[in-house]
Design a protein around this motif. Structure first.
Motif, short mmCIF file in Angstrom:
data_model
loop_
_atom_site.label_atom_id
_atom_site.label_comp_id
_atom_site.label_asym_id
_atom_site.label_seq_id
_atom_site.Cartn_x
_atom_site.Cartn_y
_atom_site.Cartn_z
N GLY A 212 40.24 42.48 45.28
CA GLY A 212 39.09 41.79 44.69
C GLY A 212 38.83 42.13 43.24
O GLY A 212 38.33 41.29 42.48
N PHE A 213 39.18 43.39 42.83
CA PHE A 213 38.72 43.84 41.52
C PHE A 213 39.78 44.53 40.68
O PHE A 213 39.53 44.84 39.50
CB PHE A 213 37.52 44.79 41.70
N GLY A 214 40.97 44.79 41.22
CA GLY A 214 41.99 45.49 40.45
C GLY A 214 42.56 44.65 39.32
O GLY A 214 42.67 43.43 39.42
N HIS A 215 42.93 45.33 38.23
CA HIS A 215 43.55 44.65 37.10
C HIS A 215 44.99 44.30 37.44
O HIS A 215 45.78 45.16 37.83
CB HIS A 215 43.52 45.55 35.86
N ILE A 216 45.36 43.03 37.28
CA ILE A 216 46.72 42.57 37.55
C ILE A 216 47.14 41.65 36.41
O ILE A 216 46.54 40.58 36.21
CB ILE A 216 46.82 41.81 38.89
N ALA B 245 35.83 53.44 41.35
CA ALA B 245 37.09 53.01 40.76
C ALA B 245 37.24 51.49 40.79
O ALA B 245 37.71 50.87 39.83
CB ALA B 245 38.26 53.67 41.49
N TRP B 246 36.85 50.89 41.92
CA TRP B 246 37.07 49.45 42.10
C TRP B 246 35.72 48.75 42.12
O TRP B 246 34.82 49.09 42.90
CB TRP B 246 37.83 49.20 43.40
N GLY B 247 35.58 47.77 41.28
CA GLY B 247 34.34 47.02 41.18
C GLY B 247 34.39 46.16 39.94
O GLY B 247 35.43 46.06 39.26
N PRO B 248 33.30 45.49 39.59
CA PRO B 248 33.27 44.62 38.42
C PRO B 248 33.79 45.33 37.17
O PRO B 248 33.37 46.45 36.87
CB PRO B 248 31.78 44.26 38.28
N ALA B 249 34.72 44.69 36.48
CA ALA B 249 35.35 45.30 35.31
C ALA B 249 35.09 44.45 34.07
O ALA B 249 35.05 43.21 34.13
CB ALA B 249 36.86 45.44 35.53
N VAL B 250 34.90 45.12 32.95
CA VAL B 250 34.70 44.43 31.68
C VAL B 250 36.06 43.88 31.25
O VAL B 250 36.92 44.61 30.77
CB VAL B 250 34.11 45.37 30.62
N ASP B 251 36.27 42.59 31.45
CA ASP B 251 37.58 41.99 31.28
C ASP B 251 37.72 41.16 30.00
O ASP B 251 38.79 40.65 29.70
CB ASP B 251 37.94 41.12 32.49
#
Length: 485
Positions: free
Chosen positions: A142-146, A278-284
């Motif tokens: 759901g939230f990891g950077h890929i 660690a996993w959650g909404p990220a400033v993308d």
């Protein structure tokens, strides 16, 4: 009385008639996120012909046995994990235009389930409120950077579910112009994320955040965590590399990648307090261009009423097990080891004398609670300025768990004290008057945009379940955390 049938934009669904109320369970708001769609943005479901059965909960993103949890949140197998559950007293009556509650479950963004019996909307239905619980992708999926995949897929799932509500809730008797979003813990953080998200402003009209864990993972940390997970798995940190891993392996590795490496327990605690989840909404730089608190401070969501609050001792239960080891350690020394300066320690301990007298373990539990949850209430409420904002505290202590702990307020908020699982967290005789007060405030807010006590304006706070001899509303109910803000 026969089970009701309602037409959605994708086709007809048959729900479950329960006396005067109806439940429609497991309705897909997006295609199953599997195969080529696993790391994609949510895609609307394919229309169906005939009547689709919606009388059992749909598959959950949470998998397998979780062991004992504070809230009963079952895992349900299956691929179609992006679904909604609708509870309504007026199915098939668009003219009813009832207010709507959309609830987002918690679980640290890595666990949780919308199929909890506690999230059943029957009490809110009784109050004339259509209730919806939604699912979303969890953890790395759901939230990891890929690289090469859309970011913040879990947030995109929330948005897609809210878009489904806008398009379909009238058919269930709800008013799409009167939608309140609410959630607890990570779900509370989710609704604050949405409050500060420009792209979501048209999808809801009010917010209630219970024990919100506000998470805005920095972009660099998100990339580092993804690279660490890929390295542990022995794959390239790309969409193709991660897609080669089964979900069970991803779950195992996300736990390892997000774990702090320090063997020093205190250093690990400090790292968690400093870094957060660690996993959650990220400033993308795309969907989330800045941290949620900064977005709220800039005025995003200021037109929407907000209620937020916490329990008094969210995490103090965790430090109870260290009572013996901490018995001879002064609280000031322990707080200093966690990085607090002398002046801050003195001010903080002075503001928490009653808790300090309960011992160092209790004081460290309160500090963890304040750092993770309660300072966030002050920061968000202050950041809102003159925007309509109300704060509360849940102070009733559990007779079985000692403290006013994390999740204890949820069955009172939903007014589901008759559920058998409530006894383990709230005892055999939880006070119904407390449920009447908290649930009643929630229902009033959802209906009318006002929970029934003075707005924040510098600290005004409603206390639920506090000392009966003290006032229900304090002029500065979060004064004890201000040394940390």
């Amino acid at each position: 009385m026969s089970d009701p049938v309602v037409r959605t934009t994708s086709g007809e669904v048959r729900g479950l008639q329960r006396g005067e109320l109806s439940a429609f369970l497991g309705i897909p708001f997006a295609k199953a996120p599997v195969g080529d769609l696993r790391f994609a943005a949510p895609v609307p479901p394919e229309p169906w012909s005939g009547v689709r059965d919606a009388r059992e909960y749909g598959a959950t993103a949470q998998r397998g046995e979780t062991g004992p949890t504070l809230i009963p949140e079952p895992s349900i197998p299956g691929e179609s994990t992006l679904n909604v559950n609708v509870f309504t007293p007026r199915p098939g009556e668009p003219e009813a235009k009832l207010p709507v509650l959309v609830y987002i479950h918690g679980g640290g963004y890595v666990a949780g389930s919308p199929a909890s019996p506690w999230y059943d909307g029957r009490a809110f239905n009784r109050d004339g409120i259509v209730t919806v619980s939604i699912s979303y992708r969890l953890g790395f999926d759901g939230f990891g950077h890929i690289a090469g995949a859309p970011s913040n897929r879990g947030i995109r799932d929330w948005i897609a579910a809210l878009e489904w509500v806008q398009a379909n809730i009238a058919a269930f008797g709800g008013d799409p112009a009167r939608v309140t979003i609410a959630g607890q813990s990570a779900g509370g953080g989710a609704v604050l994320t949405l409050l500060g998200l420009p792209a979501a402003q048209h999808l809801f009209h009010a917010v209630w955040a219970l024990s919100p864990a506000v998470v805005s993972v920095p972009a660099e940390r998100a990339r580092t965590l993804a690279a660490k997970l890929a390295n542990l798995a022995g794959v390239t940190p790309t969409r193709e590399g991660f897609a080669s891993l089964p979900e069970e392996r991803i779950k195992e590795l996300q736990d390892a990648a997000g774990r702090h490496d320090s063997k020093d327990r205190l250093a690990g605690v400090q790292a968690f307090l400093d870094d957060g989840l660690a996993w959650g909404p990220a400033v993308d730089g795309d969907l989330l261009t800045q941290p949620t608190l900064e977005s709220i401070r800039s005025g995003v969501g200021a037109d929407k009423p907000l209620v937020l609050g916490t329990t008094d001792d969210e995490f103090t239960m965790i430090t109870d097990g260290a009572k013996g080891k901490l018995r001879l350690v002064p609280a000031g020394v322990a707080l200093g080891m966690l990085g607090l300066s002398r002046d801050v320690r003195r001010a903080y301990l002075a503001a928490n004398r009653a808790q300090h007298r309960k011992g160092t373990a209790a004081m460290l539990g309160r500090f963890t609670t304040d750092h993770v949850f309660r300072t966030g209430v002050v920061r968000v409420a202050d950041a809102r300025g003159d925007a309509p904002t109300w704060a509360y505290r849940f102070a009733w202590a559990s007779p079985t768990r000692t403290w006013a702990l994390h999740c204890l307020d949820v069955p009172f908020w939903f007014d589901c004290l008759d559920d058998p699982a409530v006894a383990s967290i709230a005892g055999d005789a939880p006070p119904p008057r407390l449920a009447d007060a908290l649930h009643g405030a929630a229902a009033a807010f959802i209906r009318d945009g006002d929970p029934g006590w003075p707005e924040w304006r510098g600290g005004a706070t409603r206390v639920f379940g506090g000392d009966p001899s003290a006032p229900d509303v304090l002029a500065d109910g979060y004064a004890s955390v201000r040394a940390l803000v």
